[in-house]
Design a protein around this motif. Sequence first.
Motif, PDB file in Angstrom:
ATOM      1  N   LEU A 353      78.312  27.721 131.705  1.00  0.00           N
ATOM      2  CA  LEU A 353      77.368  28.658 132.562  1.00  0.00           C
ATOM      3  C   LEU A 353      78.190  28.350 134.001  1.00  0.00           C
ATOM      4  CD1 LEU A 353      74.154  27.709 131.144  1.00  0.00           C
ATOM      5  CD2 LEU A 353      75.490  29.897 130.504  1.00  0.00           C
ATOM      6  N   ASP A 354      78.490  27.449 134.424  1.00  0.00           N
ATOM      7  CA  ASP A 354      79.196  27.193 135.667  1.00  0.00           C
ATOM      8  C   ASP A 354      80.180  27.977 135.762  1.00  0.00           C
ATOM      9  OD1 ASP A 354      77.011  25.358 136.456  1.00  0.00           O
ATOM     10  OD2 ASP A 354      78.310  23.489 136.185  1.00  0.00           O
ATOM     11  N   MET A 355      81.052  27.943 134.699  1.00  0.00           N
ATOM     12  CA  MET A 355      82.566  28.600 134.676  1.00  0.00           C
ATOM     13  C   MET A 355      82.128  30.087 134.896  1.00  0.00           C
ATOM     14  SD  MET A 355      85.510  28.914 131.878  1.00  0.00           S
ATOM     15  CE  MET A 355      84.245  29.918 130.685  1.00  0.00           C
ATOM     16  N   ARG A 356      81.157  30.665 134.102  1.00  0.00           N
ATOM     17  CA  ARG A 356      80.795  32.136 134.179  1.00  0.00           C
ATOM     18  C   ARG A 356      80.286  32.547 135.320  1.00  0.00           C
ATOM     19  NH1 ARG A 356      84.276  33.799 130.771  1.00  0.00           N
ATOM     20  NH2 ARG A 356      83.671  33.406 128.496  1.00  0.00           N
ATOM     21  N   GLU A 357      79.359  31.453 136.101  1.00  0.00           N
ATOM     22  CA  GLU A 357      78.910  31.845 137.510  1.00  0.00           C
ATOM     23  C   GLU A 357      80.065  31.957 138.539  1.00  0.00           C
ATOM     24  OE1 GLU A 357      77.682  29.360 141.273  1.00  0.00           O
ATOM     25  OE2 GLU A 357      76.860  28.408 139.180  1.00  0.00           O
ATOM     26  N   ALA A 358      80.942  31.198 138.329  1.00  0.00           N
ATOM     27  CA  ALA A 358      82.204  31.142 139.397  1.00  0.00           C
ATOM     28  C   ALA A 358      82.977  32.258 139.358  1.00  0.00           C
ATOM     29  CB  ALA A 358      82.937  29.943 139.060  1.00  0.00           C
ATOM     30  N   GLU A 359      83.106  32.767 137.972  1.00  0.00           N
ATOM     31  CA  GLU A 359      83.823  34.170 137.825  1.00  0.00           C
ATOM     32  C   GLU A 359      83.174  35.072 138.343  1.00  0.00           C
ATOM     33  OE1 GLU A 359      86.092  35.498 133.461  1.00  0.00           O
ATOM     34  OE2 GLU A 359      83.935  35.009 133.423  1.00  0.00           O
ATOM     35  N   LYS A 360      81.828  35.340 138.106  1.00  0.00           N
ATOM     36  CA  LYS A 360      81.074  36.382 138.704  1.00  0.00           C
ATOM     37  C   LYS A 360      81.034  36.384 140.407  1.00  0.00           C
ATOM     38  CE  LYS A 360      77.469  36.401 135.017  1.00  0.00           C
ATOM     39  NZ  LYS A 360      76.239  36.152 134.713  1.00  0.00           N
ATOM     40  N   ARG A 361      81.097  35.341 140.799  1.00  0.00           N
ATOM     41  CA  ARG A 361      81.211  35.115 142.456  1.00  0.00           C
ATOM     42  C   ARG A 361      82.366  35.551 142.772  1.00  0.00           C
ATOM     43  NH1 ARG A 361      80.651  29.058 142.405  1.00  0.00           N
ATOM     44  NH2 ARG A 361      81.539  29.336 144.459  1.00  0.00           N
ATOM     45  N   ASP A 407      84.624  32.513 149.212  1.00  0.00           N
ATOM     46  CA  ASP A 407      85.874  32.846 148.514  1.00  0.00           C
ATOM     47  C   ASP A 407      86.579  31.772 148.071  1.00  0.00           C
ATOM     48  OD1 ASP A 407      87.825  34.736 147.125  1.00  0.00           O
ATOM     49  OD2 ASP A 407      89.061  34.473 149.104  1.00  0.00           O
ATOM     50  N   ILE A 408      87.041  30.834 148.631  1.00  0.00           N
ATOM     51  CA  ILE A 408      87.741  29.559 148.550  1.00  0.00           C
ATOM     52  C   ILE A 408      86.951  28.772 147.343  1.00  0.00           C
ATOM     53  CG2 ILE A 408      88.529  27.292 149.126  1.00  0.00           C
ATOM     54  CD1 ILE A 408      89.118  28.907 152.014  1.00  0.00           C
ATOM     55  N   SER A 409      85.765  28.616 147.852  1.00  0.00           N
ATOM     56  CA  SER A 409      85.020  27.956 146.437  1.00  0.00           C
ATOM     57  C   SER A 409      84.742  28.535 145.438  1.00  0.00           C
ATOM     58  CB  SER A 409      83.516  27.570 147.305  1.00  0.00           C
ATOM     59  OG  SER A 409      82.697  27.159 146.261  1.00  0.00           O
ATOM     60  N   ALA A 410      84.687  29.830 145.251  1.00  0.00           N
ATOM     61  CA  ALA A 410      84.646  30.643 143.938  1.00  0.00           C
ATOM     62  C   ALA A 410      85.895  30.311 143.230  1.00  0.00           C
ATOM     63  CB  ALA A 410      84.328  32.126 144.296  1.00  0.00           C
ATOM     64  N   LYS A 411      87.044  30.433 143.744  1.00  0.00           N
ATOM     65  CA  LYS A 411      88.434  30.461 143.198  1.00  0.00           C
ATOM     66  C   LYS A 411      88.634  28.917 142.517  1.00  0.00           C
ATOM     67  CE  LYS A 411      91.168  31.498 146.635  1.00  0.00           C
ATOM     68  NZ  LYS A 411      92.024  31.888 147.592  1.00  0.00           N
ATOM     69  N   TYR A 412      88.299  28.191 143.202  1.00  0.00           N
ATOM     70  CA  TYR A 412      88.722  26.772 142.719  1.00  0.00           C
ATOM     71  C   TYR A 412      87.382  25.938 141.864  1.00  0.00           C
ATOM     72  CZ  TYR A 412      92.442  27.139 145.826  1.00  0.00           C
ATOM     73  OH  TYR A 412      93.727  27.767 146.269  1.00  0.00           O
ATOM     74  N   ASP A 413      86.307  26.683 142.002  1.00  0.00           N
ATOM     75  CA  ASP A 413      85.338  26.331 140.998  1.00  0.00           C
ATOM     76  C   ASP A 413      85.467  26.727 139.703  1.00  0.00           C
ATOM     77  OD1 ASP A 413      83.750  25.050 143.176  1.00  0.00           O
ATOM     78  OD2 ASP A 413      82.319  26.511 143.403  1.00  0.00           O
ATOM     79  N   TYR A 414      86.116  27.938 139.800  1.00  0.00           N
ATOM     80  CA  TYR A 414      86.285  28.746 138.498  1.00  0.00           C
ATOM     81  C   TYR A 414      87.402  27.742 137.789  1.00  0.00           C
ATOM     82  CZ  TYR A 414      88.121  31.777 135.004  1.00  0.00           C
ATOM     83  OH  TYR A 414      88.642  32.402 133.683  1.00  0.00           O
ATOM     84  N   SER A 415      88.473  27.569 138.596  1.00  0.00           N
ATOM     85  CA  SER A 415      89.518  26.809 137.993  1.00  0.00           C
ATOM     86  C   SER A 415      89.259  25.314 137.525  1.00  0.00           C
ATOM     87  CB  SER A 415      90.723  26.688 139.021  1.00  0.00           C
ATOM     88  OG  SER A 415      91.272  27.569 139.500  1.00  0.00           O
ATOM     89  N   ARG A 416      88.172  24.791 138.283  1.00  0.00           N
ATOM     90  CA  ARG A 416      87.858  23.347 137.932  1.00  0.00           C
ATOM     91  C   ARG A 416      86.774  23.374 136.461  1.00  0.00           C
ATOM     92  NH1 ARG A 416      88.017  22.100 143.681  1.00  0.00           N
ATOM     93  NH2 ARG A 416      86.012  23.150 143.664  1.00  0.00           N
ATOM     94  N   SER A 417      85.961  24.450 136.501  1.00  0.00           N
ATOM     95  CA  SER A 417      84.954  24.671 135.582  1.00  0.00           C
ATOM     96  C   SER A 417      85.779  25.119 134.422  1.00  0.00           C
ATOM     97  CB  SER A 417      84.009  25.824 135.902  1.00  0.00           C
ATOM     98  OG  SER A 417      83.367  25.508 137.009  1.00  0.00           O
ATOM     99  N   ARG A 418      86.670  25.943 134.284  1.00  0.00           N
ATOM    100  CA  ARG A 418      87.275  26.363 133.103  1.00  0.00           C
ATOM    101  C   ARG A 418      88.299  25.035 132.689  1.00  0.00           C
ATOM    102  NH1 ARG A 418      90.347  30.679 130.811  1.00  0.00           N
ATOM    103  NH2 ARG A 418      92.255  29.780 129.715  1.00  0.00           N
ATOM    104  N   ALA A 419      88.910  24.320 133.371  1.00  0.00           N
ATOM    105  CA  ALA A 419      89.346  23.026 133.065  1.00  0.00           C
ATOM    106  C   ALA A 419      88.414  22.097 132.054  1.00  0.00           C
ATOM    107  CB  ALA A 419      89.889  22.326 133.941  1.00  0.00           C
TER     108      ALA A 419
END
Length: 461
Positions: A353-361, A407-419
């Motif tokens: 869910l964190d990954m999907r949230e970052a993806e929406k952001r 914007d920076i947070s959303a990008k790297y939150d998605y990358s970390r959450s995906r991993a």
Amino acid sequence: MKKSVLEKVKTIAAGVIVAPLIMGTMGICEAAELSIQEAVDMALEQNTDLAITRVGEKSARADLKSARGQNSVTVSGNGSLGLNKNSTESDQNRNGSVSASVSLPIFTAGKNEANISSSKLGVKIAQLETERERENTRLKVIKAYYDVLQNKQTVEVDEQTVNNYKAHLTNVQQLYEAGSKAKIDVLRSSVELSNSEQDLIRSKNKYEVSIKTLKNILGLPYEEELILTEDFNYVEFNPELKDCLAYALENRKDIIVDKYQVKQTKYAIRSAKADYYPQISVSAGIGGSQRYSPRPHTSSSDYEAGVSARWNIFDGGVTHAAVEKARAAYEKAELTLLRDLENLDLSFQTAYLDMREAEKRLRTTKIAVTMAQEDYYIATEKYKAGEGLMLDVLDAQVALVSAQLNDISAKYDYSRSRATVENEMGLSIGETAEEALNRQSDEITGQSALDTKKEVEEDGQ
């Protein structure tokens, strides 16, 4: 003469210009340039935590050898050489003896077999723990790698913010000296500049700490320069939550370890119960003795073979206590498995869910940055023209920084959450979620076809 002097000046100037370039090139050559995959590979080779886990495999294999040795032939031998003299005799008595024996357990009520089976599981557990540590190391590297990139971009935003406030303060001072602005605007601008400099100091320190953290995971010296060659790259994650969760519950290596440990405790119960029964072994031996003095020399030899049994009829409840302890360990192992399954259910869904949230952001932050930049430009220009308010400029600056950091947070939150999602699934290194799910589907299909074939053959018989 003038021409000679001029040539010397040109030569010196060229040296001044070229030398820094050469030094800079040397520095770049000496720096470690790493992509994410290269960083992961380096950590898998050099990380200390992983090395410790590998030692556990050696220990488990040694335990297996020891357990097998308990169920195999044992050879022992002893010898002696003696010298004695009686006070009534004039000569010394010298004699020697040697013996050897072989024994083999033939019935241990399943104790040795249970210990061997448990040790075999121990080797598998150690291997799974090593592989799981490899997966966790990969996640640590990826997170640390993206932390460095995020903190670096945060520093750049904070530096630009400081520059913006400096430019604004200069503009305010000029307008104040011209008499078109009040001194309160100068004071407020100075305070905002000071606050932004504090943010920059903190972000620079956070960036340095993140670099050292990554180097620590990679096993690199702290003084070595590090250049990260990758940046954020959006890769869509298609699998559904329920499919990924089902795969994780079945394939996570630490969950498999829990299941093996449940089996180990069953073997421990069997091993403890074996002490209720006799332990039977066969043995054979040979021995000899010889007297050297006083003369005449004499020698003798003997042979023996037989079956021996050892049975503790009453041991004060020691065996019963050992069985109860083993049963308690079994119950604990089952509860541990249940707890870890419940924790995995929660942790995986949270990561997904964190990954999907970052993806929406991600879909909105780029637009917000563009709009905030335009808003800041308009507010600044209006203030320069004497038509805008100080508050409008400050609000626009805050909004711009917030949009950029989001914007920076959303990008790297998605990358970390995906991993993290990939790690929570228990994917093997180098395998994608799609590949793992397809492989599992093929295995299920193949097993189903095999079961159907067996059923048809049994019906035919």
